[in-house]
Design a protein around this motif. Structure first.
Motif, PDB file in Angstrom:
ATOM      1  N   THR A 277       0.867  -1.266  -0.046  1.00  0.00           N
ATOM      2  CA  THR A 277      -0.192  -0.067  -0.010  1.00  0.00           C
ATOM      3  C   THR A 277       1.069   1.329   0.068  1.00  0.00           C
ATOM      4  OG1 THR A 277      -1.959  -1.201   1.134  1.00  0.00           O
ATOM      5  CG2 THR A 277      -1.815   1.196   1.413  1.00  0.00           C
ATOM      6  N   HIS A 318      -3.836   0.362  -3.407  1.00  0.00           N
ATOM      7  CA  HIS A 318      -3.521  -1.094  -2.815  1.00  0.00           C
ATOM      8  C   HIS A 318      -3.455  -2.154  -3.770  1.00  0.00           C
ATOM      9  CE1 HIS A 318      -4.222  -3.787   0.620  1.00  0.00           C
ATOM     10  NE2 HIS A 318      -5.156  -4.336  -0.328  1.00  0.00           N
ATOM     11  N   GLN A 349      -9.795  -6.325   6.034  1.00  0.00           N
ATOM     12  CA  GLN A 349      -8.510  -6.763   6.105  1.00  0.00           C
ATOM     13  C   GLN A 349      -7.934  -5.519   5.202  1.00  0.00           C
ATOM     14  OE1 GLN A 349      -6.903 -10.083   4.314  1.00  0.00           O
ATOM     15  NE2 GLN A 349      -5.062  -9.936   4.766  1.00  0.00           N
ATOM     16  N   THR A 350      -8.344  -5.024   4.130  1.00  0.00           N
ATOM     17  CA  THR A 350      -7.625  -3.937   3.342  1.00  0.00           C
ATOM     18  C   THR A 350      -7.899  -2.728   4.187  1.00  0.00           C
ATOM     19  OG1 THR A 350      -8.294  -4.896   1.078  1.00  0.00           O
ATOM     20  CG2 THR A 350      -7.825  -2.588   1.223  1.00  0.00           C
ATOM     21  N   THR A 353      -4.958  -2.282   6.642  1.00  0.00           N
ATOM     22  CA  THR A 353      -3.763  -2.023   6.122  1.00  0.00           C
ATOM     23  C   THR A 353      -3.766  -0.549   5.594  1.00  0.00           C
ATOM     24  OG1 THR A 353      -3.683  -4.288   4.958  1.00  0.00           O
ATOM     25  CG2 THR A 353      -2.266  -2.722   4.086  1.00  0.00           C
ATOM     26  N   THR A 356      -2.987   1.569   8.731  1.00  0.00           N
ATOM     27  CA  THR A 356      -1.654   1.362   9.309  1.00  0.00           C
ATOM     28  C   THR A 356      -0.778   2.442   8.384  1.00  0.00           C
ATOM     29  OG1 THR A 356      -1.843  -0.923   9.703  1.00  0.00           O
ATOM     30  CG2 THR A 356       0.574  -0.127   9.533  1.00  0.00           C
TER      31      THR A 356
END
Length: 378
Positions: A277, A318, A349-350, A353, A356
């Motif tokens: 990402t 992504h 989940q994406t 990410t 983060t």
């Protein structure tokens, strides 16, 4: 010719753009590798360098600008770019035809507003004013308007900005500073008064002329690419003959059937290479430098968003694709907010990410503030 899928093109260009793996190199090397970074949003290149380099700190780019090793001026597509000073001096003359079109075909400032005008005299007057001191657009309009009272001052100033090799000097483009764009010429700022003193651009093997060097540099950072792609990136026309005389490898775009060109010594990464990402700033050249942008923005995404929607905010890649938009609105110094707007369906989940990496970005832009990530679904 080998056929390349969109996935293969995606991974190849991400690799060239240093978006598959951050590089441990100086910021000036990155700026030259990318052949400049679009900078009409003055602080965008800082994020663009952070997302491509390890351990990049804003002070590194500030020093390059203040020491005049890098400048911000009109370059590719007649837009403001951050480039190394030697690349500006070497390549800016090649972009002159695009800037002339920007002046004479501009519906707001050009056409009949400039008819019958002694443009050489206007440019000499612009140089005289900027020799006195760097000037804002307002100051140029006031100065030129007094000399040509029957003309539109904004049109005169626009012509000077585009037709002369003008650059915007600090504090514009300096981290945590601001100010109106203030212009001078490259000759005045970089002390390069004659063409004989213009340095060569970064050495480019296989190039016999500056325009050939420009195309080879483009392919090194954005390839494999078509002639139309290079013309979209640069704003130049009639590049087919340049490609024809270069020693290039050719591929076929499996999606469109176009011929794609590349440097013969470069290999392509496996199309299944994981793509981390990455947060791109607004107007990042990755999304502006191909006539066919489907390698990064799917046709389904383009059907729901205009390119302007994507470019005026930051873009989140992504798995190599434009997945969401981001912006950091103004907030108290003690708090940093980053807003994320998905433009494709994303899984939990994406989203984790994306959050983060968003925190990583805020640590870069506002290291002493508390962080808040907001999701704004369309």
């Amino acid at each position: 010719m080998t056929k390349l899928s969109l996935q293969a093109l995606n991974r190849a260009t991400l690799d060239r753009q240093w978006l598959l793996e951050r590089r441990d190199v100086p910021a000036l090397d990155a700026i030259e590798h990318l052949v400049g970074m679009q900078a009409q949003a003055p602080l965008a290149p800082y994020v663009g360098l952070w997302t491509r380099l390890t351990n990049f700190h804003p002070d590194e780019l500030v020093k390059l600008l203040e020491d005049r090793q890098a400048v911000r001026g009109s370059m590719m597509r007649a837009t403001i770019h951050l480039v190394s000073s030697r690349d500006f001096l070497a390549f800016r003359p090649l972009i002159q035809p695009r800037l002339e079109r920007e002046v004479y075909q501009n519906t707001t400032y050009g056409r009949h507003r400039l008819e019958g005008l002694d443009m050489d005299a206007v440019l000499r007057a612009g140089i005289d004013r900027m020799t006195e001191s760097p000037a804002t657009a307002v100051q140029l309009r006031e100065y030129l308007g007094e000399l040509w009272p029957d003309r539109e001052p904004a049109a005169l100033a626009h012509a000077v900005r585009c037709l002369l090799p003008t650059i915007q000097i600090p504090p514009r483009g300096i981290w945590n500073k601001g100010g109106n764009p203030t212009m001078t010429t490259a000759n005045l700022w970089l002390a390069a008064p004659t063409p004989d003193t213009v340095p060569d651009p970064a050495p480019t093997a296989g190039a016999d002329s500056p325009v050939e060097a420009l195309i080879l540099r483009y392919l090194a950072a954005y390839g494999p690419a078509s002639v139309a792609d290079a013309q979209t990136w640069s704003g130049l026309t009639h590049l087919t003959e340049i490609f024809d005389r270069l020693d290039l490898r050719t591929y076929t775009d499996a999606d469109s059937g176009r011929t794609l060109y590349d440097l013969p010594h470069l290999t392509l990464p496996d199309e299944d290479t994981p793509a981390p990402t990455r947060f791109l700033p607004e107007y990042d050249n990755l999304l502006l430098s191909h006539a066919n942008r489907t390698r990064f923005i799917s046709k389904a995404t383009r059907a729901t968003l205009t390119l302007q929607d994507v470019l005026t905010k930051g873009t989140i890649l992504h798995n190599g694709q434009a997945t969401a938009l981001w912006r950091q609105p103004k907030s108290p110094k003690s708090q940093a907010i980053l807003e994320i707007t998905p433009i494709t369906p994303i899984t939990p989940q994406t989203w984790t990410t994306l959050k983060t990496e968003a925190h990583n970005l805020l640590t870069f832009t506002t290291p002493s503030a508390t962080h808040e990530i907001k999701r704004l679904d369309q």
